[in-house]
Design a protein around this motif. Structure first.
Motif, PDB file in Angstrom:
ATOM      1  N   LEU A   1       6.996  -2.428   0.123  1.00 37.51           N
ATOM      2  CA  LEU A   1       6.568  -1.163  -0.477  1.00 37.51           C
ATOM      3  C   LEU A   1       5.044  -1.026  -0.586  1.00 37.51           C
ATOM      4  CD1 LEU A   1       9.232  -0.876  -3.338  1.00 37.51           C
ATOM      5  CD2 LEU A   1       9.180   0.363  -1.167  1.00 37.51           C
ATOM      6  N   ILE A   2       4.339  -2.124  -0.784  1.00 38.29           N
ATOM      7  CA  ILE A   2       2.896  -2.043  -1.048  1.00 38.29           C
ATOM      8  C   ILE A   2       2.062  -2.398   0.179  1.00 38.29           C
ATOM      9  CG2 ILE A   2       1.033  -2.927  -2.504  1.00 38.29           C
ATOM     10  CD1 ILE A   2       3.111  -3.523  -4.653  1.00 38.29           C
TER      11      ILE A   2
ATOM     12  N   GLU B   1      -5.206   0.745   4.680  1.00 37.19           N
ATOM     13  CA  GLU B   1      -6.346   1.025   3.791  1.00 37.19           C
ATOM     14  C   GLU B   1      -6.187   2.369   3.095  1.00 37.19           C
ATOM     15  OE1 GLU B   1      -9.921   0.653   5.992  1.00 37.19           O
ATOM     16  OE2 GLU B   1      -9.682  -1.491   6.383  1.00 37.19           O
ATOM     17  N   SER B   2      -4.948   2.705   2.761  1.00 32.81           N
ATOM     18  CA  SER B   2      -4.660   3.945   2.050  1.00 32.81           C
ATOM     19  C   SER B   2      -4.369   3.613   0.588  1.00 32.81           C
ATOM     20  CB  SER B   2      -3.457   4.657   2.679  1.00 32.81           C
ATOM     21  OG  SER B   2      -3.079   5.766   1.904  1.00 32.81           O
ATOM     22  N   VAL B   3      -5.308   3.956  -0.288  1.00 32.23           N
ATOM     23  CA  VAL B   3      -5.134   3.645  -1.709  1.00 32.23           C
ATOM     24  C   VAL B   3      -3.949   4.406  -2.288  1.00 32.23           C
ATOM     25  CG1 VAL B   3      -6.234   3.734  -3.974  1.00 32.23           C
ATOM     26  CG2 VAL B   3      -7.598   3.166  -1.957  1.00 32.23           C
ATOM     27  N   GLY B   4      -3.806   5.672  -1.902  1.00 29.76           N
ATOM     28  CA  GLY B   4      -2.707   6.484  -2.428  1.00 29.76           C
ATOM     29  C   GLY B   4      -1.349   5.911  -2.048  1.00 29.76           C
ATOM     30  N   LEU B   5      -1.204   5.471  -0.790  1.00 30.43           N
ATOM     31  CA  LEU B   5       0.062   4.903  -0.343  1.00 30.43           C
ATOM     32  C   LEU B   5       0.358   3.583  -1.050  1.00 30.43           C
ATOM     33  CD1 LEU B   5       2.459   5.174   1.572  1.00 30.43           C
ATOM     34  CD2 LEU B   5       1.110   3.973   3.321  1.00 30.43           C
ATOM     35  N   ALA B   6      -0.684   2.797  -1.263  1.00 25.73           N
ATOM     36  CA  ALA B   6      -0.497   1.520  -1.970  1.00 25.73           C
ATOM     37  C   ALA B   6      -0.078   1.755  -3.419  1.00 25.73           C
ATOM     38  CB  ALA B   6      -1.771   0.687  -1.908  1.00 25.73           C
ATOM     39  N   VAL B   7      -0.723   2.725  -4.065  1.00 24.91           N
ATOM     40  CA  VAL B   7      -0.366   3.049  -5.455  1.00 24.91           C
ATOM     41  C   VAL B   7       1.054   3.590  -5.526  1.00 24.91           C
ATOM     42  CG1 VAL B   7      -0.893   4.559  -7.396  1.00 24.91           C
ATOM     43  CG2 VAL B   7      -2.753   3.414  -6.171  1.00 24.91           C
ATOM     44  N   LEU B   8       1.438   4.427  -4.582  1.00 23.28           N
ATOM     45  CA  LEU B   8       2.799   4.957  -4.553  1.00 23.28           C
ATOM     46  C   LEU B   8       3.815   3.827  -4.355  1.00 23.28           C
ATOM     47  CD1 LEU B   8       4.761   7.343  -4.486  1.00 23.28           C
ATOM     48  CD2 LEU B   8       4.342   7.508  -2.010  1.00 23.28           C
ATOM     49  N   GLY B   9       3.508   2.902  -3.472  1.00 15.43           N
ATOM     50  CA  GLY B   9       4.398   1.764  -3.260  1.00 15.43           C
ATOM     51  C   GLY B   9       4.561   0.925  -4.513  1.00 15.43           C
ATOM     52  N   PHE B  10       3.454   0.719  -5.215  1.00 13.00           N
ATOM     53  CA  PHE B  10       3.519  -0.040  -6.469  1.00 13.00           C
ATOM     54  C   PHE B  10       4.328   0.704  -7.520  1.00 13.00           C
ATOM     55  CE2 PHE B  10       1.881  -1.101 -10.688  1.00 13.00           C
ATOM     56  CZ  PHE B  10       2.023  -2.488 -10.681  1.00 13.00           C
TER      57      PHE B  10
END
Length: 414
Positions: free
Chosen positions: A248-249, A256-265
């Protein structure tokens, strides 16, 4: 029945039997025949056993009345030694039926438990069976902290070297790599120590429910056959959490997509909590039912089904209580470490003074004390949650009563 419960799925409850000293349908003795010339007696009397003089107690006890089946109750007015407290007569007044007290051979009553009873049962076991609980947690916590202090000593030395402005990129990379490796070793030792404590304390609590004493050797002998499976269960849970987080993260990190990483978290965290509660009873199921890892996961899922929020609330409250207890114990030792061995706030801001033995040992002593108290409390709540769920779903109270030697528990008179 063994002296300790097998904790397998209980079979059918024992058939209803006769209460000692009571015969089904027994008639009460008839009152004495009055003298013919006695003016206080009328010629026609009510049938025997259906009346008594107002304000007086009849000379003979009334015929036993059938009791509604409660599943874990006993007939009111017939207490038995070892099952109930002092009670007699008909609770609630003449002509009324009261709920009898449940048997309590050990630290909990043998019936569905409330939140207070679960927390009190965990504390009562720690207090009553401290000779078994205290050595287990104290020894394991001490070993874990000694290893952690030794590892941290070298880890902090590497960090101090890494912050040197004259260090090159390769030296910094090697230093950080050794730091992560040391941290992984500390976490692994902590996990292994927790597994050993959980395994042995589960056996102590299972006996405490029956009112039986345990020793450290008894707990180790009963827990040892399942230790490898418990290690496998714990590592499987950790691996599942890591893999789920990676799926997911990691895409957001790689792109390098902060939004996608935050969404995965944001998706990973609630799923992790849901699965953690769903399988929270897998450990006691594995230890007490002598099952395999996969069967333990299935048993936990079955027991938690439809009661997820209740178990989540109790687990969360237990975690909060444990956190505050640990904080209150460790905080004074951390203050001592900061001002007595680390040179105060200025030294901490500069990153110096934290590598001395005193600065590492003082907090470790606090952690040993905290873990000695917190680990059995949390383990006890988990075991008692497991017992409670099995009582609610499978009638485990009858099995436990027979294991405790209460042969007539749950039966009713004819």
């Amino acid at each position: 029945m063994n002296d300790s419960p097998g904790w397998a799925t209980p079979g059918s409850s024992p058939s209803d039997g006769e209460r000692p000293g009571t015969e089904s349908g027994a008639q009460q003795p008839a009152p004495p025949t009055p003298p013919a010339d006695d003016p206080k007696w009328s010629a026609e009397q009510p049938p025997p056993g259906q009346w008594s003089s107002p304000g007086t107690t009849p000379p003979e006890a009334p015929q036993a009345q059938p009791q509604p089946t409660t599943g874990w109750g006993q007939q009111p007015g017939t207490p038995q030694t070892g099952q109930y407290g002092p009670q007699s007569g008909y609770p609630g007044g003449p002509g009324q039926w009261g709920q009898p007290a449940a048997a309590k051979p050990g630290v909990i009553p043998l019936r569905p438990l409330g939140l207070g009873e679960i927390l009190d049962g965990a504390v009562a076991t720690m207090r009553t069976h401290w000779r078994a609980v205290l050595p287990i947690t104290l020894v394991v916590a001490t070993v874990v902290q000694v290893i952690s202090v030794i590892v941290q000593k070298f880890m902090l030395d590497d960090l101090a070297f890494a912050t040197d402005p004259n260090a090159g990129p390769e030296e910094i990379f090697d230093s950080l790599g050794s730091t992560f490796a040391a941290s992984a070793v500390v976490q692994l030792i902590q996990i292994l120590g927790t597994i050993v404590v959980t395994a042995m304390l589960t056996m102590v609590f299972s006996r405490a429910v029956l009112g039986q004493q345990s020793s450290v050797s008894d707990a180790w002998r009963e827990a040892r056959p399942q230790l490898l499976r418990l290690i496998g269960l714990t590592l499987l849970l950790a691996l599942g959490a890591i893999l789920l987080g990676a799926v997911l993260i990691l895409p957001g990190v790689l792109t390098e997509s902060v939004g996608l990483a935050v969404l995965g978290f944001a998706v990973w965290l609630p799923i992790l909590v849901w699965l953690g509660i769903k399988f929270t009873l897998a450990s006691p199921a594995l230890m007490l039912e002598k099952s395999t890892v996969l069967k333990a996961f299935a048993r936990s899922s079955k027991l938690v089904k439809d009661t997820w929020w209740r178990i989540f609330g109790i687990t969360l409250l237990t975690t909060v209580i444990a956190f505050f207890i640990s904080g209150m114990i460790v905080a004074p030792f951390q203050i001592i470490s900061l001002f007595a061995f680390s040179g105060g706030l200025d030294a901490m801001a500069e990153g110096s003074g934290m590598t001395s033995w005193g600065a590492l040992i003082a907090p470790a002593i606090g952690l040993i004390i905290a873990q000695t108290i917190v680990m059995p409390f949390q383990s006890g709540v988990t075991v008692l949650l497991y017992v409670d769920q099995r009582i609610r779903r499978e009638g485990l109270d009858l099995e436990l009563a027979r294991a405790a030697g209460l042969e007539n528990y749950g039966t009713t008179g004819g």
